[in-house]
Structure formats: C-alpha cells, structure tokens
Write an enzyme that holds these catalytic residues in place. Structure first.
Site, PDB file in Angstrom:
ATOM      1  N   TYR A 173      40.428 -20.955   9.711  1.00 24.19           N
ATOM      2  CA  TYR A 173      39.555 -19.993  10.369  1.00 24.19           C
ATOM      3  C   TYR A 173      38.102 -20.483  10.393  1.00 24.19           C
ATOM      4  O   TYR A 173      37.382 -20.246  11.358  1.00 24.19           O
ATOM      5  CB  TYR A 173      39.581 -18.654   9.625  1.00 24.19           C
ATOM      6  CG  TYR A 173      40.791 -17.795   9.845  1.00 24.19           C
ATOM      7  CD1 TYR A 173      41.876 -18.211  10.614  1.00 24.19           C
ATOM      8  CD2 TYR A 173      40.851 -16.526   9.264  1.00 24.19           C
ATOM      9  CE1 TYR A 173      42.983 -17.390  10.791  1.00 24.19           C
ATOM     10  CE2 TYR A 173      41.945 -15.699   9.442  1.00 24.19           C
ATOM     11  CZ  TYR A 173      43.010 -16.131  10.199  1.00 24.19           C
ATOM     12  OH  TYR A 173      44.088 -15.315  10.365  1.00 24.19           O
ATOM     13  N   GLY A 174      37.672 -21.098   9.306  1.00 17.73           N
ATOM     14  CA  GLY A 174      36.262 -21.441   9.148  1.00 17.73           C
ATOM     15  C   GLY A 174      35.739 -22.438  10.161  1.00 17.73           C
ATOM     16  O   GLY A 174      34.532 -22.589  10.320  1.00 17.73           O
ATOM     17  N   CYS A 223      39.216 -13.338   2.910  1.00  9.99           N
ATOM     18  CA  CYS A 223      38.700 -14.501   3.641  1.00  9.99           C
ATOM     19  C   CYS A 223      37.277 -14.193   4.067  1.00  9.99           C
ATOM     20  O   CYS A 223      37.035 -13.190   4.742  1.00  9.99           O
ATOM     21  CB  CYS A 223      39.576 -14.778   4.867  1.00  9.99           C
ATOM     22  SG  CYS A 223      38.972 -16.082   5.951  1.00  9.99           S
ATOM     23  N   ASN A 224      36.333 -15.034   3.661  1.00 11.14           N
ATOM     24  CA  ASN A 224      34.940 -14.813   4.024  1.00 11.14           C
ATOM     25  C   ASN A 224      34.731 -14.873   5.533  1.00 11.14           C
ATOM     26  O   ASN A 224      34.001 -14.057   6.107  1.00 11.14           O
ATOM     27  CB  ASN A 224      34.062 -15.872   3.342  1.00 11.14           C
ATOM     28  CG  ASN A 224      33.908 -15.644   1.858  1.00 11.14           C
ATOM     29  OD1 ASN A 224      33.020 -14.934   1.411  1.00 11.14           O
ATOM     30  ND2 ASN A 224      34.791 -16.243   1.087  1.00 11.14           N
ATOM     31  N   ASP A 235      44.692 -13.885   4.351  1.00  4.34           N
ATOM     32  CA  ASP A 235      43.728 -14.980   4.412  1.00  4.34           C
ATOM     33  C   ASP A 235      44.237 -15.981   5.442  1.00  4.34           C
ATOM     34  O   ASP A 235      45.404 -15.911   5.868  1.00  4.34           O
ATOM     35  CB  ASP A 235      43.570 -15.642   3.040  1.00  4.34           C
ATOM     36  CG  ASP A 235      42.565 -16.799   3.046  1.00  4.34           C
ATOM     37  OD1 ASP A 235      41.563 -16.708   3.767  1.00  4.34           O
ATOM     38  OD2 ASP A 235      42.799 -17.792   2.340  1.00  4.34           O
ATOM     39  N   SER A 236      43.392 -16.936   5.792  1.00  2.00           N
ATOM     40  CA  SER A 236      43.819 -17.979   6.715  1.00  2.00           C
ATOM     41  C   SER A 236      44.839 -18.912   6.082  1.00  2.00           C
ATOM     42  O   SER A 236      45.489 -19.682   6.783  1.00  2.00           O
ATOM     43  CB  SER A 236      42.606 -18.791   7.178  1.00  2.00           C
ATOM     44  OG  SER A 236      42.000 -19.443   6.077  1.00  2.00           O
ATOM     45  N   CYS A 266      33.949 -19.442  -0.324  1.00  2.00           N
ATOM     46  CA  CYS A 266      35.240 -19.434   0.371  1.00  2.00           C
ATOM     47  C   CYS A 266      36.294 -19.183  -0.690  1.00  2.00           C
ATOM     48  O   CYS A 266      36.200 -19.731  -1.801  1.00  2.00           O
ATOM     49  CB  CYS A 266      35.478 -20.771   1.079  1.00  2.00           C
ATOM     50  SG  CYS A 266      37.151 -20.987   1.739  1.00  2.00           S
ATOM     51  N   THR A 267      37.288 -18.382  -0.375  1.00  2.00           N
ATOM     52  CA  THR A 267      38.277 -18.023  -1.396  1.00  2.00           C
ATOM     53  C   THR A 267      39.120 -19.210  -1.849  1.00  2.00           C
ATOM     54  O   THR A 267      39.760 -19.152  -2.895  1.00  2.00           O
ATOM     55  CB  THR A 267      39.191 -16.889  -0.897  1.00  2.00           C
ATOM     56  OG1 THR A 267      39.800 -17.267   0.348  1.00  2.00           O
ATOM     57  CG2 THR A 267      38.395 -15.604  -0.709  1.00  2.00           C
ATOM     58  N   HIS A 268      39.125 -20.304  -1.088  1.00  2.00           N
ATOM     59  CA  HIS A 268      39.823 -21.514  -1.519  1.00  2.00           C
ATOM     60  C   HIS A 268      39.110 -22.222  -2.671  1.00  2.00           C
ATOM     61  O   HIS A 268      39.751 -22.872  -3.497  1.00  2.00           O
ATOM     62  CB  HIS A 268      39.935 -22.518  -0.361  1.00  2.00           C
ATOM     63  CG  HIS A 268      40.950 -22.183   0.681  1.00  2.00           C
ATOM     64  ND1 HIS A 268      40.762 -21.168   1.593  1.00  2.00           N
ATOM     65  CD2 HIS A 268      42.152 -22.742   0.974  1.00  2.00           C
ATOM     66  CE1 HIS A 268      41.809 -21.115   2.405  1.00  2.00           C
ATOM     67  NE2 HIS A 268      42.667 -22.055   2.054  1.00  2.00           N
TER      68      HIS A 268
END
Length: 275
Positions: A38-39, A70-71, A6-7, A192-194
């Site tokens: 990244y987003g 990560c989306n 992931d970022s 978002c995975t966060h």
C-alpha cells in the site's frame, strides 16, 4: 468479533497488542498481500481496497469493530470509512509522534514510514500540530515493508536476513547521526506496522540508548475504550479462555501462517480470499 486488516503481515504487530489487551475477544485478520504494498501505491488504490475489505468483514464476519492496522490505509481511508459505516467503531493507526515527543531529550526525532504515509494530509496535520516542539527527521523507507513480507514468506530467519539489514542500514544512515548528544536523533518512531519486526536489527545498528516508539499498545487501549463505550466488549475479561483468531489473506496463506506462528506463537490455518 473484531476485524483487523493490513496490506500484509505487518498488522500482526497490532494484532499481538490487541490479543494482549483483549484476550477473550474474537479476531479476524486479513492480510491484503495480493494487493500490496500500500505504501508505494496511490490513494485511489488504497481507498478502494480498504472499502472492499471493510465490506467483506461486515458481511462475512459481522464484525463489532474494525482496526485498520496500517498507517497508509488509515491516512488514506479512515475518514471515508467512518462516514460510510457510522455505526461501526473504527480505530486507525498513525506514527506515534506525540509519544516520541514525550520521550525525546535532544528534540530530534526520527520517523521511519512508507512514502504514502509521509505524503498524506493526515500525517502533515499531525506534524504541523507539533511544529516548534521538536525537529522530525522523516525517512520514506521504500522497500522495507516489502522485504519483511518476502523474508517471512520465504521462511527466512528474519534476525539474520541480509537484505533486511541492508534496508535498515541504508534508511537510518540517510537520517543522520543517532545518539543522546545535542543534534543527534535520540528517539525513533516506527511509523509502519511492519517495522517492529526489525527492531532487533535497528537496535544493533543504532545502539542501546536510542528509544523506539511503535503504536500497538495505544491502538489496543483505544479499541478497548471504544468497545466499552459501545457496550460491545466480550464478557469474562480476565478469564482463562481466549478468543478465536481467524487468518485470511489475498496473497500466499503459507506466508501468513508462518509469520503468525513466528511472531504470535499462533497455530492457525490461513485461508485464501478472492476479493
């Protein structure tokens, strides 16, 4: 060994679901915090980092499968990575619009995601495929993933972080009314995975009736299916022993260690990567 990247620390929410589904499997997790977020970067940056991380995971860890946790990276790079690594099972993540559609009664569904995810062709195709079935209220949550990263890195109590609460309040307020009445958003996609790590703050803001939908469990189930199909599943599923977890980061190792300890109860040392 399954590779996960992931970022930053957000993909730990996916790793948590993977560990629950595949407890005997070994995992190596890379937080590319040194090149985040990244987003809010262009596709060229995200694709370049995704290629570098995948090549490293294959060369250094001989991974049997890859999960892009990560989306934004999934939207930008998964098609290219699958073309470049046809022998490697690759699982990505995407905002859970279809599961949200099954839950919503008001047919108004909120989608919180990064600007990169919402602007991607992959997300547009997903949304277009569901056109007419519900109204999707999409909110680019600039700064939220970065605020979660910084809060974890500073060792803050994320449940009381004023900055995070302000971000959540601002973005949800911009989406319109939430609730179960006609015209209100009754289901919120955490795209978002966060974002699952601020679910408590969102619950406090939106109330008990709004449903949240994340992607961890569906990703974990799909990873199991691909490993079984490829006959790469670790033996002894259901046994008491658990697999190894390796933590790597291009950012600050202490931040990744603290986040893994807080959210996964994982006592592991993170190593710094120079890639």
């Amino acid at each position: 060994m399954i590779g996960v990247f992931d970022s930053g620390i957000g993909g730990l929410s996916i790793l948590q679901a993977l560990r629950a589904e595949l407890p005997q499997q070994d995992f190596v997790y890379i937080a590319d915090s040194g090149h985040a977020p990244y987003g809010e970067r262009d596709d060229a940056h995200v694709i370049a980092r995704s290629r570098i991380l995948t090549q490293h995971l294959r060369a250094a860890h001989r991974i049997e499968a890859l999960v892009i946790a990560c989306n934004t990276a999934t939207a930008a790079a998964i098609r290219l990575l699958r073309a470049e690594h046809p022998d490697l099972p690759i699982v990505g993540v995407e905002p859970a619009l279809k599961p949200a559609l099954a839950l919503s009664r008001t047919r108004r569904i909120g989608v919180m995601a990064t600007r990169g995810t919402l602007a991607s062709a992959k997300f547009k195709a997903l949304r277009d495929a569901l056109a007419g079935q519900a109204e999707f209220i999409c909110q680019p949550c600039d700064g939220l993933a970065d605020a979660i990263e910084h809060s974890a890195g500073a060792g803050d109590d994320i449940t009381d972080a004023t900055d995070l609460i302000a971000h959540c309040a601002r973005h949800t307020r911009a989406m319109g009314p939430f609730g179960v009445k006609a015209g209100e958003i009754d289901t919120l996609v955490l795209g978002c995975t966060h974002y699952p790590f601020v679910q408590a703050q969102l619950r406090e803001l939106l109330g008990p009736q709004v449903r949240f939908v994340a992607t961890g469990e569906p990703v974990a189930r799909q990873t199991r299916r691909l490993l079984q199909a490829a006959r790469r599943l670790a033996p002894g599923q259901g046994a008491a022993d658990t697999g190894r977890i390796l933590l790597r980061t291009t950012g600050e190792p202490a931040a990744l260690q603290a986040a893994a300890r807080r959210w996964l109860q994982l006592q592991a040392t993170a190593e710094l990567l120079f890639i």
